[in-house]
Every structure is written in structure tokens, then in C-alpha cells.
Scaffold this motif. Structure first.
Motif, mmCIF file in Angstrom:
data_model
loop_
_atom_site.group_PDB
_atom_site.id
_atom_site.type_symbol
_atom_site.label_atom_id
_atom_site.label_comp_id
_atom_site.label_asym_id
_atom_site.label_seq_id
_atom_site.Cartn_x
_atom_site.Cartn_y
_atom_site.Cartn_z
ATOM 1 N N PRO A 89 0.828 -1.216 0.000
ATOM 2 C CA PRO A 89 0.000 0.000 0.000
ATOM 3 C C PRO A 89 0.853 1.253 0.000
ATOM 4 N N ASN A 90 0.435 2.267 -0.763
ATOM 5 C CA ASN A 90 1.142 3.548 -0.717
ATOM 6 C C ASN A 90 0.366 4.589 0.070
ATOM 7 N N LYS A 91 -0.676 4.143 0.742
ATOM 8 C CA LYS A 91 -1.393 4.979 1.699
ATOM 9 C C LYS A 91 -2.172 4.054 2.627
ATOM 10 N N ASN A 92 -2.744 4.651 3.675
ATOM 11 C CA ASN A 92 -3.464 3.869 4.679
ATOM 12 C C ASN A 92 -2.604 2.739 5.244
ATOM 13 N N PHE A 93 -1.396 3.107 5.651
ATOM 14 C CA PHE A 93 -0.420 2.132 6.140
ATOM 15 C C PHE A 93 -0.871 1.450 7.428
ATOM 16 N N CYS A 94 -1.771 2.081 8.157
ATOM 17 C CA CYS A 94 -2.162 1.534 9.457
ATOM 18 C C CYS A 94 -2.864 0.189 9.320
ATOM 19 N N ASP A 95 -3.480 -0.065 8.184
ATOM 20 C CA ASP A 95 -4.196 -1.325 7.986
ATOM 21 C C ASP A 95 -3.302 -2.413 7.411
ATOM 22 N N PHE A 96 -2.034 -2.117 7.267
ATOM 23 C CA PHE A 96 -1.104 -3.105 6.710
ATOM 24 C C PHE A 96 -0.972 -4.281 7.675
ATOM 25 N N ASP A 97 -1.196 -5.482 7.159
ATOM 26 C CA ASP A 97 -1.101 -6.704 7.964
ATOM 27 C C ASP A 97 0.063 -7.534 7.421
ATOM 28 N N PRO A 98 1.238 -7.481 8.071
ATOM 29 C CA PRO A 98 2.416 -8.175 7.543
ATOM 30 C C PRO A 98 2.207 -9.671 7.356
ATOM 31 N N GLU A 99 1.535 -10.332 8.311
ATOM 32 C CA GLU A 99 1.354 -11.778 8.211
ATOM 33 C C GLU A 99 0.419 -12.156 7.065
ATOM 34 N N LYS A 100 -0.682 -11.450 6.957
ATOM 35 C CA LYS A 100 -1.628 -11.715 5.870
ATOM 36 C C LYS A 100 -0.974 -11.417 4.530
ATOM 37 N N PHE A 101 -0.222 -10.325 4.510
ATOM 38 C CA PHE A 101 0.472 -9.912 3.291
ATOM 39 C C PHE A 101 1.475 -10.973 2.848
ATOM 40 N N LYS A 102 2.211 -11.515 3.808
ATOM 41 C CA LYS A 102 3.224 -12.528 3.507
ATOM 42 C C LYS A 102 2.585 -13.766 2.894
ATOM 43 N N LYS A 103 1.458 -14.207 3.471
ATOM 44 C CA LYS A 103 0.798 -15.403 2.975
ATOM 45 C C LYS A 103 0.177 -15.182 1.598
ATOM 46 N N GLN A 104 -0.353 -13.990 1.395
ATOM 47 C CA GLN A 104 -1.090 -13.725 0.171
ATOM 48 C C GLN A 104 -0.193 -13.475 -1.032
ATOM 49 N N TYR A 105 0.911 -12.764 -0.807
ATOM 50 C CA TYR A 105 1.691 -12.302 -1.943
ATOM 51 C C TYR A 105 3.059 -12.951 -2.106
#
Length: 445
Positions: free
Chosen positions: A312-328
Motif C-alpha cells: 500500500p502507498n497509503k493507509n499504512f495503518c491497515d497493513f497486515d504483515p502476516e496476511k500480506f506474507k501469505k497472500q503475496y
């Protein structure tokens, strides 16, 4: 007997044909698959990085590297780190005397030399051409010593704030900013992490000051407006590119193979026949492994490159590292040379997002202090408390009923916001102060 001979001949011809098909056909097909990736990289490098040559400022700074390294050899470094952590995180204006206070006097000539070099010359810049074909074996510039220099600059700045030498503090801030900006423009992850370390000290120093010249607000705004995000994104992509090049060229594999051959052959003689046979063997192995390495590189790039399409290049507060890692971060193919590789890069993004929020709070603090200095009291209301970091949050500004204390806090902390380990400067999402700031810095006595 004749049937066995014929069978062996047929088998050998078949194996040779398969080998030739793999070596020739595999290489041709692999190169065709590589072309769009190589073209992408050429465009990426030209637009995002470009060729920059090392300038005289950087060369002169390198000559002062022994001075920079001398800061690394200070005794009781842990005590200094703990002191900086406590003083910078504390919003109160009072500053304790530093441990080993005498070192500030001892190192003043060296610090003066570095300050003069940076403030009277063009900003240092380092060669970027080395990144064009970067692999794991590429020797990159070292910037960690500048993180240690920043610790000493923070130590010196706190002492000068304590004694009212504000102009000297502003000079130190300018020195630090120029170094971190030059480092930040280097497309490597270590350069970005060093910049973040320097930031952690700058943020606390800015908050300690009553007065910050207006031009600093523009600089911080520009930093928040994609500058830091873009440079961090580029450096992360460079990590993938280095891995891609290393696999494509099998540089790490054949580096290890060369070492292995020397050990096996107990290579302490200069026998040309032995060296020649080793080279022939290495070339033979290389022919068969080259397509394999290239296919591994292509698989790595395609899977890992998805990472950069989804940050994300905005709304960084909703960034979920674990979900992101699994998804991408898709698993690599089972045959990939990098099969045992650990996940790349996902855990570093919250570090950047955290620092961006810290910078934004620092900017709000500077703005509130500027208004208070003009009014002679804490303002009842402050404009522009929205945040550009997280769309669904805002900064909440309050003044106590007696008007003596102001506070700024974040409406809702990000889910990934956690206190880092001891030894790292960190700042809460709330700032408060009772000291009405002065409009101008104190003059030197």
C-alpha cells in the motif's frame, strides 16, 4: 553381446541427445523467457535510479572515514545508547548530562572537520552504476558507520540544547539531514535502514527544540509525500534484482564450486594442467546448470515481484504483515535453486510505516509550537490535524483546562505497532508539553 552393444550405443546417443537438447534448447528457451524481465529492469533502472558518479564530496568524506570510525570505538557504548534512548523519548525539556561527557570535547575537532566538509560542499553522492548488474557478490558501499556518527551527533546536540547553543544544534541537524538524504538515494536496503536509524535520532532532537526554522516543515512534508516510500520500494526491488542476477549467472554457485575444487585438490601448487582441468570441469558443469539457474531466477522474479505490486502507498495503518506474507509471497517451485530461501522483505515495511507516523507527529509538534510561540500560549485549536499516513485516523490535539499543558495523540494505533527491543529509540503515539516555546532561538552567550 551384439544386442547389448547396440543397446548401449542407442542409450548413449539418447542421453547425449537429451543433454544437447537441454543445454542448447534449454538455454535458448530460458533466454527468451528472460528478455521481458531484462527489458523491464533496463527501463526501471533508467527511470528510477539512473547513472550517478561518485562526486568530490563523497570522496572527501571517505577520507574522513577514519574519523567516523573513531566514534565506533567509544567505551561504554551501551550506556550512551541507553542515555540517548531515555533523553530523546522523554518529552520533557530537561536534559541530563551525558555519560563520559568529556568525549564531546575530545572529539570536537573531528566533528568540526566533518561538519565543515558536509556543510560547505555539494551533498555527497555515490556511484550507482555498480547496481546495474548487481549480484550477491557485488561489493556495495558501507553506510553503517554513519549510523554510529549520528549517535555522537545526537549526543553533542543534546548537550548543546542543554547549554542553549541552538544554532549549533541546527547545524548538526543540517549535517545529519544532508548525510541521510544522500544515503537514502542509494538503492540498497542497508542504505534505507541506516537512514531510518538516523531518523530515529533526528525526530527526538526536533521535538526537544522550542524553535525550528520554517524551511524544515517543507523538508519533512516532502519526506512524507512519497519520497521515503519510493526510495524504500526501489531498494527492496534491488534485493530481488541481486538475487535474480545471482541465479541467472550462477555466481554464488560457482563461487562455492571454485572454493570446493581448491579444497578437494589441496590447491597450493601452480600446476597448469590441474588448473586447466578444473576450468574445463567448471565449464562443463556450468553448461548443464545454466538453464536451471536461469529458470530459477525467472521463477523467483515472477513470484517475488508480485510483492511490489501490492504494497500500500497509503493507509499504512491497515497493513497486515502476516496476511500480506501469505497472500503475496508465493512459494517458489519445488525444483527452484532457492527452494530453501526464507521469506523476503515483508517484516521491514512496518519499520518504515512506523517512522513515517513518527515524522508526521513531529511535524504537528513543530507546527503547534510555532503557533504557541507567536501567541505566547498554547492555541485552543490547531488546523490541519488530519493524517496523510492513514486515511481513517487523525491527530487529536488537546489543551488542559488551565491552558498549561498541550497534548497530541493518535486516534487509533496501528495493529502492528509494538514497542521495539531495548537499545532502539522509540516514541509513543502521544506527545505532551507544558513549556511554552520561544519564537526565536537563544543567542550564543
Amino acid at each position: 553381446m551384439k544386442n547389448t552393444t547396440r543397446l548401449l550405443i542407442v542409450l548413449n546417443i539418447t542421453l547425449i541427445s537429451i543433454a544437447l537438447l537441454w543445454v542448447i534448447g534449454g538455454n535458448i528457451y530460458a533466454q527468451l523467457q528472460k528478455q521481458p524481465i531484462d527489458q523491464y529492469w533496463d527501463n526501471f533502472f533508467e527511470k528510477k535510479i539512473g547513472i550517478v558518479k561518485t562526486n568530490q564530496s563523497a570522496l572527501k568524506l571517505e577520507k574522513l572515514k577514519n574519523i567516523v570510525n573513531s566514534f565506533n570505538k567509544l567505551n561504554n557504548r551501551e550506556a550512551i545508547k541507553l542515555y540517548l534512548e531515555n533523553q530523546l523519548e522523554n518529552p520533557l525539556q530537561t536534559i541530563d548530562i551525558a555519560p563520559q561527557h568529556h568525549i564531546l570535547t575530545d572529539f570536537d575537532p573531528q566533528l568540526t572537520a566533518i561538519r565543515h566538509q558536509i556543510l560547505t560542499s555539494d551533498p555527497p553522492q555515490w556511484d550507482t552504476e555498480i547496481y546495474l548488474n548487481q549480484t550477491w557478490a557485488t561489493v556495495l558501499p558501507g553506510f553503517l558507520s554513519f549510523a554510529n556518527l549520528q549517535q555522537f551527533l545526537a549526543l553533542d546536540s543534546l548537550d548543546k540544547i542543554r547549554s542553549g547553543q541552538i544554532q549549533e544544534v541546527l547545524d548538526n541537524l543540517e549535517l545529519s539531514w544532508r548525510i541521510r538524504e544522500s544515503i537514502r538515494k542509494q538503492p540498497t536496503l542497508i542504505a534505507q535502514l541506516v537512514s531510518l536509524i538516523i531518523d530515529s535520532y533526528l525526530i527526538g532532537l526536533f521535538r526537544k527544540l522550542d524553535y525550528v526554522p520554517p524551511e524544515w516543515q517543507g523538508r519533512i512534508n516532502q519526506l512524507l509525500n512519497q519520497d521515503y516510500y519510493n526510495s524504500f520500494l526501489i531498494s527492496n526491488e534491488m534485493e530481488i534484482w541481486a538475487a535474480y542476477n545471482s541465479l541467472s549467472n550462477l555466481s554464488i554457485y560457482f563461487s562455492n564450486l571454485s572454493i570446493y575444487l581448491k579444497i578437494v585438490n589441496n590447491d597450493d601448487n601452480d600446476d597448469n594442467d590441474d588448473n586447466q582441468s578444473q576450468n574445463i570441469f567448471a565449464q562443463f558443469i556450468y553448461l548443464f546448470h545454466k538453464p536451471y539457474g536461469t529458470f530459477s531466477a525467472i521463477d523467483l522474479f515472477r513470484k517475488r515481484h508480485l510483492f511490489f505490486q501490492s504494497i500500500p502507498n497509503k493507509n499504512f495503518c491497515d497493513f497486515d504483515p502476516e496476511k500480506f506474507k501469505k497472500q503475496y509471497e508465493q512459494p517458489l517451485e519445488s525444483w527452484n535453486l532457492m527452494k530453501g530461501e526464507e521469506s523476503l522483505l515483508t517484516n521491514r515495511w512496518p519499520i518504515l510505516f512506523r517512522q513515517l507516523i513518527n515524522w508526521e507527529l513531529t511535524l504537528k509538534i513543530i507546527q503547534v509550537k510555532e503557533i504557541a510561540a507567536k501567541q505566547g500560549k498554547w492555541p485552543e485549536k490547531v488546523p490541519g490535524l488530519e493524517t496523510s499516513i492513514c486515511e481513517d485516523r487523525q491527530w487529536i490535539y488537546k489543551v488542559s483546562p488551565d491552558g498549561k499543558t498541550m497534548s497530541i495523540s493518535y486516534s487509533k494505533p496501528p495493529s502492528w505497532w509494538q514497542k521495539p527491543k531495548i537499545g532502539k529509540v522509540d516514541y509513543p503515539l502521544t506527545y505532551s508539553s507544558q513549556q511554552i516555546p520561544r519564537l526565536k532561538p537563544k543567542s550564543k552567550s
